[in-house]
Write a protein that holds these residues in place. Structure first.
Motif, PDB file in Angstrom:
ATOM      1  N   SER A  16       0.781  -1.158   0.099  1.00  0.00           N
ATOM      2  CA  SER A  16       0.069   0.043   0.124  1.00  0.00           C
ATOM      3  C   SER A  16       0.822   1.300  -0.225  1.00  0.00           C
ATOM      4  CB  SER A  16      -0.980   0.018   1.161  1.00  0.00           C
ATOM      5  OG  SER A  16      -0.083  -0.153   2.412  1.00  0.00           O
ATOM      6  N   LEU A  17       2.207   1.194   0.546  1.00  0.00           N
ATOM      7  CA  LEU A  17       2.958   2.388   0.531  1.00  0.00           C
ATOM      8  C   LEU A  17       2.993   3.243  -0.930  1.00  0.00           C
ATOM      9  CD1 LEU A  17       6.261   2.064  -0.667  1.00  0.00           C
ATOM     10  CD2 LEU A  17       6.217   0.439   1.230  1.00  0.00           C
ATOM     11  N   MET A  18       3.218   2.578  -1.928  1.00  0.00           N
ATOM     12  CA  MET A  18       3.147   3.122  -3.192  1.00  0.00           C
ATOM     13  C   MET A  18       1.961   3.719  -3.671  1.00  0.00           C
ATOM     14  SD  MET A  18       6.370   2.976  -4.119  1.00  0.00           S
ATOM     15  CE  MET A  18       6.440   3.314  -5.856  1.00  0.00           C
ATOM     16  N   ALA A  19       0.780   2.893  -3.282  1.00  0.00           N
ATOM     17  CA  ALA A  19      -0.488   3.358  -3.521  1.00  0.00           C
ATOM     18  C   ALA A  19      -0.977   4.634  -2.821  1.00  0.00           C
ATOM     19  CB  ALA A  19      -1.668   2.193  -3.422  1.00  0.00           C
ATOM     20  N   TYR A  20      -0.451   4.752  -1.620  1.00  0.00           N
ATOM     21  CA  TYR A  20      -0.696   5.724  -0.850  1.00  0.00           C
ATOM     22  C   TYR A  20      -0.069   7.014  -1.198  1.00  0.00           C
ATOM     23  CZ  TYR A  20      -3.155   4.135   3.375  1.00  0.00           C
ATOM     24  OH  TYR A  20      -4.173   3.705   4.035  1.00  0.00           O
ATOM     25  N   ASN A  21       1.206   6.853  -1.717  1.00  0.00           N
ATOM     26  CA  ASN A  21       1.813   8.070  -2.596  1.00  0.00           C
ATOM     27  C   ASN A  21       1.349   8.366  -3.838  1.00  0.00           C
ATOM     28  OD1 ASN A  21       4.121   9.643  -2.495  1.00  0.00           O
ATOM     29  ND2 ASN A  21       4.517   8.783  -4.500  1.00  0.00           N
ATOM     30  N   GLN A  22       0.505   7.441  -4.605  1.00  0.00           N
ATOM     31  CA  GLN A  22      -0.014   7.845  -5.929  1.00  0.00           C
ATOM     32  C   GLN A  22      -1.395   8.685  -5.496  1.00  0.00           C
ATOM     33  OE1 GLN A  22       1.352   7.489  -8.908  1.00  0.00           O
ATOM     34  NE2 GLN A  22      -0.303   8.676  -9.748  1.00  0.00           N
ATOM     35  N   LEU A  23      -2.079   7.956  -4.555  1.00  0.00           N
ATOM     36  CA  LEU A  23      -3.038   8.794  -4.103  1.00  0.00           C
ATOM     37  C   LEU A  23      -2.876  10.275  -3.910  1.00  0.00           C
ATOM     38  CD1 LEU A  23      -6.262   8.118  -3.938  1.00  0.00           C
ATOM     39  CD2 LEU A  23      -5.600   7.675  -1.411  1.00  0.00           C
ATOM     40  N   GLY A  24      -1.768  10.358  -3.113  1.00  0.00           N
ATOM     41  CA  GLY A  24      -1.395  11.769  -2.678  1.00  0.00           C
ATOM     42  C   GLY A  24      -1.250  12.643  -3.863  1.00  0.00           C
ATOM     43  N   SER A  25      -0.224  11.990  -4.889  1.00  0.00           N
ATOM     44  CA  SER A  25      -0.089  12.914  -5.918  1.00  0.00           C
ATOM     45  C   SER A  25      -1.303  13.335  -6.807  1.00  0.00           C
ATOM     46  CB  SER A  25       0.817  12.016  -6.843  1.00  0.00           C
ATOM     47  OG  SER A  25       1.932  11.706  -6.316  1.00  0.00           O
ATOM     48  N   CYS A  26      -2.289  12.258  -6.975  1.00  0.00           N
ATOM     49  CA  CYS A  26      -3.681  12.679  -7.274  1.00  0.00           C
ATOM     50  C   CYS A  26      -4.115  13.815  -6.845  1.00  0.00           C
ATOM     51  CB  CYS A  26      -4.494  11.277  -7.506  1.00  0.00           C
ATOM     52  SG  CYS A  26      -6.071  11.619  -7.769  1.00  0.00           S
ATOM     53  N   TYR A  27      -4.447  13.760  -5.281  1.00  0.00           N
ATOM     54  CA  TYR A  27      -4.876  14.804  -4.344  1.00  0.00           C
ATOM     55  C   TYR A  27      -4.114  16.257  -4.883  1.00  0.00           C
ATOM     56  CZ  TYR A  27      -7.624  11.558  -1.962  1.00  0.00           C
ATOM     57  OH  TYR A  27      -8.823  10.491  -1.705  1.00  0.00           O
ATOM     58  N   ASN A  28      -2.716  15.998  -5.255  1.00  0.00           N
ATOM     59  CA  ASN A  28      -2.088  17.255  -5.372  1.00  0.00           C
ATOM     60  C   ASN A  28      -2.559  17.953  -6.669  1.00  0.00           C
ATOM     61  OD1 ASN A  28       0.468  18.461  -6.838  1.00  0.00           O
ATOM     62  ND2 ASN A  28       0.679  18.807  -4.773  1.00  0.00           N
ATOM     63  N   MET A  29      -2.730  17.256  -7.732  1.00  0.00           N
ATOM     64  CA  MET A  29      -3.065  17.570  -8.892  1.00  0.00           C
ATOM     65  C   MET A  29      -4.704  18.277  -8.783  1.00  0.00           C
ATOM     66  SD  MET A  29      -0.798  17.386 -11.080  1.00  0.00           S
ATOM     67  CE  MET A  29      -1.616  18.021 -12.669  1.00  0.00           C
ATOM     68  N   LEU A  30      -5.525  17.575  -8.055  1.00  0.00           N
ATOM     69  CA  LEU A  30      -6.772  17.962  -7.769  1.00  0.00           C
ATOM     70  C   LEU A  30      -6.940  19.348  -6.916  1.00  0.00           C
ATOM     71  CD1 LEU A  30      -8.418  14.592  -6.912  1.00  0.00           C
ATOM     72  CD2 LEU A  30      -9.203  16.016  -8.962  1.00  0.00           C
ATOM     73  N   TYR A  31      -6.000  19.442  -5.927  1.00  0.00           N
ATOM     74  CA  TYR A  31      -5.567  20.669  -5.348  1.00  0.00           C
ATOM     75  C   TYR A  31      -5.252  21.932  -6.467  1.00  0.00           C
ATOM     76  CZ  TYR A  31      -2.364  24.163  -3.349  1.00  0.00           C
ATOM     77  OH  TYR A  31      -1.399  25.158  -2.791  1.00  0.00           O
ATOM     78  N   ARG A  32      -4.537  21.497  -7.244  1.00  0.00           N
ATOM     79  CA  ARG A  32      -3.941  22.584  -8.255  1.00  0.00           C
ATOM     80  C   ARG A  32      -5.124  23.050  -9.168  1.00  0.00           C
ATOM     81  NH1 ARG A  32       1.506  22.899  -7.847  1.00  0.00           N
ATOM     82  NH2 ARG A  32       2.517  21.278  -6.582  1.00  0.00           N
ATOM     83  N   GLN A  33      -6.064  22.158  -9.259  1.00  0.00           N
ATOM     84  CA  GLN A  33      -7.164  22.607 -10.268  1.00  0.00           C
ATOM     85  C   GLN A  33      -8.558  23.015  -9.579  1.00  0.00           C
ATOM     86  OE1 GLN A  33      -8.371  18.898 -12.313  1.00  0.00           O
ATOM     87  NE2 GLN A  33      -6.206  18.967 -13.453  1.00  0.00           N
TER      88      GLN A  33
END
Length: 387
Positions: free
Chosen positions: A257-274
Protein backbone atom coordinates in the motif's frame (compact mmCIF):
# COMPACT_ATOMS: atom_id res chain seq x y z
CA UNK A 1 28.54 -10.16 18.46
CA UNK A 2 30.47 -7.37 16.82
CA UNK A 3 33.48 -6.27 18.86
CA UNK A 4 34.57 -2.65 19.10
CA UNK A 5 38.10 -3.71 18.13
CA UNK A 6 39.41 -6.88 16.49
CA UNK A 7 41.86 -7.46 19.35
CA UNK A 8 38.89 -8.37 21.59
CA UNK A 9 38.10 -11.32 19.32
CA UNK A 10 41.76 -12.31 19.18
CA UNK A 11 41.97 -12.17 22.99
CA UNK A 12 38.89 -14.41 23.38
CA UNK A 13 40.36 -16.94 20.96
CA UNK A 14 43.65 -17.12 22.91
CA UNK A 15 43.06 -19.54 25.81
CA UNK A 16 46.28 -18.57 27.58
CA UNK A 17 45.38 -14.87 27.53
CA UNK A 18 41.63 -15.00 28.27
CA UNK A 19 41.48 -17.99 30.63
CA UNK A 20 37.93 -18.67 31.80
CA UNK A 21 36.59 -16.26 29.15
CA UNK A 22 38.11 -18.22 26.28
CA UNK A 23 35.91 -18.96 23.27
CA UNK A 24 36.14 -22.37 21.58
CA UNK A 25 36.43 -21.25 17.94
CA UNK A 26 36.17 -24.77 16.54
CA UNK A 27 33.00 -25.52 18.50
CA UNK A 28 31.61 -22.08 17.69
CA UNK A 29 32.02 -22.60 13.96
CA UNK A 30 30.43 -26.05 14.20
CA UNK A 31 27.40 -24.58 16.00
CA UNK A 32 27.21 -21.75 13.47
CA UNK A 33 27.29 -24.13 10.50
CA UNK A 34 24.67 -26.33 12.17
CA UNK A 35 22.43 -23.26 12.42
CA UNK A 36 23.11 -22.43 8.77
CA UNK A 37 22.20 -25.96 7.69
CA UNK A 38 18.93 -25.76 9.61
CA UNK A 39 18.16 -22.49 7.79
CA UNK A 40 18.69 -24.26 4.46
CA UNK A 41 16.33 -27.03 5.64
CA UNK A 42 13.70 -24.45 6.62
CA UNK A 43 14.02 -22.74 3.23
CA UNK A 44 13.49 -26.07 1.45
CA UNK A 45 10.37 -26.77 3.51
CA UNK A 46 8.79 -23.30 3.27
CA UNK A 47 6.09 -22.34 0.79
CA UNK A 48 7.35 -20.20 -2.06
CA UNK A 49 5.78 -17.02 -3.35
CA UNK A 50 6.60 -15.07 -6.50
CA UNK A 51 4.97 -11.84 -5.36
CA UNK A 52 7.98 -9.51 -5.12
CA UNK A 53 6.11 -7.00 -2.98
CA UNK A 54 3.57 -9.29 -1.37
CA UNK A 55 5.57 -12.42 -0.54
CA UNK A 56 6.98 -13.31 2.86
CA UNK A 57 10.35 -15.09 2.85
CA UNK A 58 11.16 -17.42 5.78
CA UNK A 59 14.10 -15.26 6.95
CA UNK A 60 15.03 -11.55 6.82
CA UNK A 61 18.02 -10.31 4.85
CA UNK A 62 20.31 -10.25 7.90
CA UNK A 63 19.79 -13.98 8.55
CA UNK A 64 20.03 -15.00 4.88
CA UNK A 65 23.20 -12.94 4.48
CA UNK A 66 24.70 -14.45 7.64
CA UNK A 67 24.03 -18.00 6.43
CA UNK A 68 25.49 -17.24 3.01
CA UNK A 69 28.57 -15.57 4.50
CA UNK A 70 29.36 -18.30 7.07
CA UNK A 71 28.89 -21.23 4.70
CA UNK A 72 31.05 -19.46 2.12
CA UNK A 73 33.78 -18.85 4.74
CA UNK A 74 33.75 -22.02 6.83
CA UNK A 75 31.47 -24.60 5.18
CA UNK A 76 32.63 -27.99 3.98
CA UNK A 77 32.67 -28.73 0.26
CA UNK A 78 29.41 -30.64 0.63
CA UNK A 79 27.69 -27.78 2.47
CA UNK A 80 28.96 -25.20 -0.04
CA UNK A 81 27.67 -27.37 -2.87
CA UNK A 82 24.28 -27.57 -1.18
CA UNK A 83 24.18 -23.78 -0.84
CA UNK A 84 25.16 -23.20 -4.47
CA UNK A 85 22.52 -25.58 -5.82
CA UNK A 86 19.78 -24.23 -3.53
CA UNK A 87 18.54 -21.61 -5.98
CA UNK A 88 15.44 -21.05 -3.89
CA UNK A 89 17.59 -19.89 -0.96
CA UNK A 90 19.72 -17.72 -3.24
CA UNK A 91 16.61 -16.22 -4.81
CA UNK A 92 15.28 -15.35 -1.32
CA UNK A 93 18.66 -13.75 -0.59
CA UNK A 94 18.50 -11.70 -3.79
CA UNK A 95 14.91 -10.62 -3.07
CA UNK A 96 15.63 -9.54 0.51
CA UNK A 97 18.82 -7.75 -0.59
CA UNK A 98 16.71 -5.85 -3.13
CA UNK A 99 14.11 -5.01 -0.48
CA UNK A 100 16.84 -3.87 1.93
CA UNK A 101 18.27 -1.52 -0.71
CA UNK A 102 21.47 -3.60 -0.97
CA UNK A 103 21.25 -3.30 -4.73
CA UNK A 104 24.85 -4.17 -5.56
CA UNK A 105 24.64 -7.32 -3.46
CA UNK A 106 21.32 -8.21 -5.13
CA UNK A 107 23.04 -8.01 -8.53
CA UNK A 108 25.96 -10.11 -7.31
CA UNK A 109 23.53 -12.77 -6.07
CA UNK A 110 21.75 -12.74 -9.44
CA UNK A 111 25.09 -13.40 -11.16
CA UNK A 112 25.77 -16.25 -8.73
CA UNK A 113 22.38 -17.81 -9.50
CA UNK A 114 23.07 -17.59 -13.23
CA UNK A 115 26.54 -19.11 -12.83
CA UNK A 116 25.35 -21.92 -10.55
CA UNK A 117 22.41 -22.70 -12.83
CA UNK A 118 24.80 -23.36 -15.71
CA UNK A 119 26.48 -26.09 -13.63
CA UNK A 120 23.27 -28.04 -12.92
CA UNK A 121 22.30 -31.27 -14.66
CA UNK A 122 19.62 -31.18 -17.36
CA UNK A 123 16.99 -32.54 -14.95
CA UNK A 124 17.94 -30.01 -12.28
CA UNK A 125 17.77 -27.19 -14.82
CA UNK A 126 14.24 -28.18 -15.83
CA UNK A 127 13.21 -28.16 -12.18
CA UNK A 128 14.96 -24.93 -11.17
CA UNK A 129 14.75 -22.73 -14.27
CA UNK A 130 11.90 -20.83 -12.61
CA UNK A 131 14.35 -19.42 -10.06
CA UNK A 132 16.68 -18.26 -12.82
CA UNK A 133 13.73 -16.60 -14.58
CA UNK A 134 12.60 -14.97 -11.34
CA UNK A 135 16.13 -13.80 -10.62
CA UNK A 136 16.39 -12.27 -14.11
CA UNK A 137 13.13 -10.34 -13.62
CA UNK A 138 14.25 -9.24 -10.16
CA UNK A 139 17.53 -7.98 -11.61
CA UNK A 140 15.44 -5.75 -13.90
CA UNK A 141 13.48 -4.58 -10.81
CA UNK A 142 16.80 -3.68 -9.20
CA UNK A 143 17.81 -1.64 -12.24
CA UNK A 144 14.45 0.13 -12.04
CA UNK A 145 15.07 0.91 -8.35
CA UNK A 146 18.28 2.63 -9.42
CA UNK A 147 16.34 4.60 -12.06
CA UNK A 148 18.59 2.94 -14.61
CA UNK A 149 17.97 3.62 -18.29
CA UNK A 150 18.14 -0.06 -19.26
CA UNK A 151 15.31 -1.29 -16.98
CA UNK A 152 12.68 -1.52 -19.76
CA UNK A 153 15.09 -3.37 -22.06
CA UNK A 154 15.91 -5.82 -19.26
CA UNK A 155 12.24 -6.55 -18.55
CA UNK A 156 11.46 -7.04 -22.24
CA UNK A 157 14.49 -9.31 -22.65
CA UNK A 158 13.52 -11.41 -19.61
CA UNK A 159 9.97 -11.80 -20.89
CA UNK A 160 11.10 -12.75 -24.38
CA UNK A 161 13.55 -15.34 -23.05
CA UNK A 162 11.22 -16.96 -20.50
CA UNK A 163 7.73 -16.14 -21.86
CA UNK A 164 6.36 -19.70 -21.85
CA UNK A 165 7.69 -20.34 -18.36
CA UNK A 166 6.49 -16.98 -17.02
CA UNK A 167 2.96 -17.65 -18.20
CA UNK A 168 2.87 -20.78 -16.02
CA UNK A 169 3.71 -18.58 -12.99
CA UNK A 170 1.01 -15.87 -13.06
CA UNK A 171 2.52 -13.77 -10.25
CA UNK A 172 5.91 -13.61 -11.95
CA UNK A 173 4.40 -12.92 -15.37
CA UNK A 174 2.14 -10.26 -13.86
CA UNK A 175 5.06 -8.53 -12.17
CA UNK A 176 7.04 -8.48 -15.43
CA UNK A 177 4.14 -7.13 -17.48
CA UNK A 178 3.18 -4.47 -14.92
CA UNK A 179 6.69 -3.11 -14.87
CA UNK A 180 6.86 -3.09 -18.67
CA UNK A 181 3.61 -1.10 -18.74
CA UNK A 182 4.89 1.23 -16.01
CA UNK A 183 8.02 2.03 -18.03
CA UNK A 184 6.37 1.93 -21.45
CA UNK A 185 3.90 4.64 -20.44
CA UNK A 186 6.69 7.23 -20.72
CA UNK A 187 7.01 6.43 -24.43
CA UNK A 188 3.51 5.34 -25.42
CA UNK A 189 0.77 5.89 -22.84
CA UNK A 190 -2.15 4.35 -24.84
CA UNK A 191 -0.07 1.23 -25.60
CA UNK A 192 0.80 0.86 -21.90
CA UNK A 193 -2.87 1.13 -20.91
CA UNK A 194 -3.88 -1.43 -23.56
CA UNK A 195 -1.18 -3.84 -22.43
CA UNK A 196 -2.17 -3.47 -18.78
CA UNK A 197 -5.82 -4.20 -19.66
CA UNK A 198 -4.68 -7.35 -21.48
CA UNK A 199 -2.79 -8.43 -18.36
CA UNK A 200 -5.94 -7.99 -16.26
CA UNK A 201 -7.83 -10.26 -18.70
CA UNK A 202 -5.05 -12.87 -18.49
CA UNK A 203 -4.97 -12.88 -14.68
CA UNK A 204 -8.76 -12.86 -14.24
CA UNK A 205 -9.05 -16.54 -15.15
CA UNK A 206 -6.15 -17.65 -12.94
CA UNK A 207 -6.31 -18.88 -9.38
CA UNK A 208 -3.02 -18.71 -7.47
CA UNK A 209 -1.84 -17.75 -3.94
CA UNK A 210 -0.60 -14.26 -4.80
CA UNK A 211 -3.68 -13.20 -6.78
CA UNK A 212 -5.02 -10.58 -4.35
CA UNK A 213 -1.54 -9.12 -3.86
CA UNK A 214 -1.16 -9.01 -7.62
CA UNK A 215 -4.52 -7.29 -8.04
CA UNK A 216 -3.42 -4.68 -5.49
CA UNK A 217 -0.29 -4.12 -7.58
CA UNK A 218 -2.34 -4.05 -10.79
CA UNK A 219 -4.59 -1.33 -9.38
CA UNK A 220 -1.58 0.68 -8.26
CA UNK A 221 0.00 0.55 -11.73
CA UNK A 222 -3.36 1.39 -13.32
CA UNK A 223 -3.65 4.41 -11.02
CA UNK A 224 -0.26 5.63 -12.25
CA UNK A 225 -1.31 5.33 -15.89
CA UNK A 226 -4.67 7.02 -15.26
CA UNK A 227 -2.83 9.82 -13.42
CA UNK A 228 -0.58 10.33 -16.44
CA UNK A 229 -3.67 10.40 -18.67
CA UNK A 230 -5.18 13.15 -16.51
CA UNK A 231 -8.01 10.93 -15.22
CA UNK A 232 -7.66 11.89 -11.56
CA UNK A 233 -11.04 10.48 -10.52
CA UNK A 234 -10.01 7.12 -11.99
CA UNK A 235 -6.60 7.41 -10.35
CA UNK A 236 -8.18 8.05 -6.94
CA UNK A 237 -10.56 5.09 -7.32
CA UNK A 238 -7.91 2.56 -8.38
CA UNK A 239 -5.33 3.70 -5.80
CA UNK A 240 -7.95 3.27 -3.06
CA UNK A 241 -8.80 -0.17 -4.45
CA UNK A 242 -5.12 -1.12 -4.28
CA UNK A 243 -4.97 -0.10 -0.61
CA UNK A 244 -8.20 -1.98 0.21
CA UNK A 245 -6.93 -5.18 -1.43
CA UNK A 246 -3.59 -4.89 0.34
CA UNK A 247 -5.19 -4.42 3.75
CA UNK A 248 -7.73 -7.21 3.29
CA UNK A 249 -5.64 -9.96 1.78
CA UNK A 250 -1.98 -9.45 2.60
CA UNK A 251 -0.03 -10.36 5.73
CA UNK A 252 2.22 -7.36 5.21
CA UNK A 253 -0.11 -4.71 3.70
CA UNK A 254 2.36 -1.86 4.04
CA UNK A 255 4.63 -3.44 1.44
CA UNK A 256 1.83 -3.13 -1.12
CA UNK A 257 0.00 0.00 0.00
CA UNK A 258 2.90 2.42 0.47
CA UNK A 259 3.16 3.12 -3.27
CA UNK A 260 -0.62 3.39 -3.65
CA UNK A 261 -0.82 5.88 -0.78
CA UNK A 262 1.83 7.97 -2.48
CA UNK A 263 0.02 7.85 -5.83
CA UNK A 264 -3.19 8.84 -4.06
CA UNK A 265 -1.34 11.82 -2.60
CA UNK A 266 -0.08 12.83 -6.06
CA UNK A 267 -3.64 12.59 -7.39
CA UNK A 268 -4.92 14.88 -4.61
CA UNK A 269 -2.08 17.29 -5.36
CA UNK A 270 -3.28 17.67 -8.96
CA UNK A 271 -6.91 18.04 -7.84
CA UNK A 272 -5.75 20.70 -5.37
CA UNK A 273 -4.04 22.63 -8.16
CA UNK A 274 -7.20 22.50 -10.29
CA UNK A 275 -9.59 23.49 -7.50
CA UNK A 276 -10.81 26.74 -6.00
CA UNK A 277 -12.22 27.77 -2.64
CA UNK A 278 -12.73 25.18 0.10
CA UNK A 279 -11.94 22.29 -2.24
CA UNK A 280 -8.30 23.42 -2.35
CA UNK A 281 -7.90 22.98 1.41
CA UNK A 282 -9.73 19.64 1.31
CA UNK A 283 -7.44 18.17 -1.34
CA UNK A 284 -4.36 19.62 0.33
CA UNK A 285 -5.28 17.89 3.60
CA UNK A 286 -6.02 14.64 1.76
CA UNK A 287 -2.66 14.83 0.00
CA UNK A 288 -0.86 15.37 3.30
CA UNK A 289 -2.63 12.42 4.98
CA UNK A 290 -1.86 10.09 2.06
CA UNK A 291 1.84 11.02 2.00
CA UNK A 292 1.96 10.63 5.78
CA UNK A 293 0.46 7.12 5.55
CA UNK A 294 2.92 6.26 2.80
CA UNK A 295 5.88 7.35 4.93
CA UNK A 296 4.61 5.38 7.93
CA UNK A 297 4.30 2.21 5.83
CA UNK A 298 7.75 2.76 4.34
CA UNK A 299 9.43 3.06 7.75
CA UNK A 300 7.56 0.04 9.18
CA UNK A 301 8.22 -2.13 6.12
CA UNK A 302 11.75 -1.20 5.09
CA UNK A 303 13.27 0.54 8.12
CA UNK A 304 14.97 3.91 8.23
CA UNK A 305 17.76 3.27 5.75
CA UNK A 306 15.96 2.38 2.54
CA UNK A 307 15.46 4.11 -0.80
CA UNK A 308 11.70 3.78 -0.18
CA UNK A 309 11.98 5.62 3.13
CA UNK A 310 14.18 8.32 1.60
CA UNK A 311 11.50 8.94 -1.02
CA UNK A 312 8.83 9.02 1.70
CA UNK A 313 10.66 11.76 3.61
CA UNK A 314 11.17 13.67 0.36
CA UNK A 315 7.45 13.49 -0.48
CA UNK A 316 6.57 14.68 3.02
CA UNK A 317 8.89 17.68 2.72
CA UNK A 318 7.12 18.72 -0.50
CA UNK A 319 3.68 18.13 1.04
CA UNK A 320 4.60 20.44 3.95
CA UNK A 321 5.82 23.01 1.41
CA UNK A 322 2.45 22.87 -0.40
CA UNK A 323 0.56 23.49 2.86
CA UNK A 324 2.78 26.42 3.78
CA UNK A 325 2.39 27.97 0.33
CA UNK A 326 -1.39 27.66 0.46
CA UNK A 327 -1.57 29.31 3.89
CA UNK A 328 1.13 31.87 3.09
CA UNK A 329 3.00 30.85 6.22
CA UNK A 330 6.72 30.27 6.90
CA UNK A 331 7.92 26.68 6.59
CA UNK A 332 7.79 24.74 9.87
CA UNK A 333 11.04 23.02 11.00
CA UNK A 334 9.56 19.62 9.98
CA UNK A 335 10.02 20.46 6.30
CA UNK A 336 13.79 20.83 6.61
CA UNK A 337 14.03 17.77 8.88
CA UNK A 338 12.23 15.59 6.33
CA UNK A 339 14.29 17.00 3.47
CA UNK A 340 17.59 16.46 5.29
CA UNK A 341 16.63 12.88 6.17
CA UNK A 342 15.77 12.21 2.53
CA UNK A 343 19.17 13.55 1.39
CA UNK A 344 21.17 11.69 4.02
CA UNK A 345 19.42 8.34 3.51
CA UNK A 346 19.47 8.47 -0.30
CA UNK A 347 23.16 9.38 -0.30
CA UNK A 348 23.94 6.55 2.13
CA UNK A 349 21.88 3.92 0.33
CA UNK A 350 22.33 4.77 -3.36
CA UNK A 351 25.23 7.21 -3.37
CA UNK A 352 25.63 10.89 -4.11
CA UNK A 353 25.44 10.42 -7.88
CA UNK A 354 22.03 8.70 -7.90
CA UNK A 355 18.82 10.01 -9.43
CA UNK A 356 17.11 9.80 -6.04
CA UNK A 357 19.78 11.94 -4.37
CA UNK A 358 19.42 14.50 -7.17
CA UNK A 359 15.67 14.64 -6.50
CA UNK A 360 16.28 15.29 -2.79
CA UNK A 361 18.62 18.16 -3.73
CA UNK A 362 15.85 19.70 -5.83
CA UNK A 363 13.44 19.43 -2.90
CA UNK A 364 15.97 21.14 -0.63
CA UNK A 365 16.34 23.91 -3.24
CA UNK A 366 12.54 24.39 -3.37
CA UNK A 367 12.37 24.74 0.42
CA UNK A 368 15.21 27.26 0.49
CA UNK A 369 13.71 29.22 -2.40
CA UNK A 370 10.38 29.48 -0.55
CA UNK A 371 12.23 30.68 2.55
CA UNK A 372 14.00 33.37 0.51
CA UNK A 373 17.52 31.92 0.69
CA UNK A 374 18.06 32.08 -3.07
CA UNK A 375 21.84 31.72 -3.04
CA UNK A 376 21.71 28.44 -1.08
CA UNK A 377 18.79 27.24 -3.22
CA UNK A 378 20.81 27.88 -6.37
CA UNK A 379 23.71 25.84 -4.97
CA UNK A 380 21.51 22.77 -4.36
CA UNK A 381 19.82 23.14 -7.74
CA UNK A 382 23.18 23.29 -9.54
CA UNK A 383 24.35 20.14 -7.75
CA UNK A 384 21.19 18.37 -8.89
CA UNK A 385 21.72 19.49 -12.50
CA UNK A 386 25.30 18.18 -12.42
CA UNK A 387 24.07 14.74 -11.33
Amino acid sequence: LAFCHKTVGEWLADRHASGVYAADIKKGRALTLDFCERCLDATDESDFSWGFNGSITPFPFETLGFVFDKITQFGTGKLKSRLNTNLKFLYDLQLEAYRSSKLKFADETAELIERNFSLLTANEKAEKEKYLAGSTVLKAETELARSGNSALTMFLSAEEKYLDLLKTIPALYGSTERNICFLLRKKNLPAAKERLDALADFLSGKNYPEKFSDMAQYNYHLSVILYDMGDYAGCEKTAKEAITLAEQYNEDPGRLSLMAYNQLGSCYNMLYRQSTGEDRKKYLDLQFAAKENSLKDRIETYGEYSRYTALGYDYMARAILDKSREKGEPLPPEAAKNSDKAMNISSYVLGSESALFARTLVTKALLLEYSGDYRAALGYAERAVNI
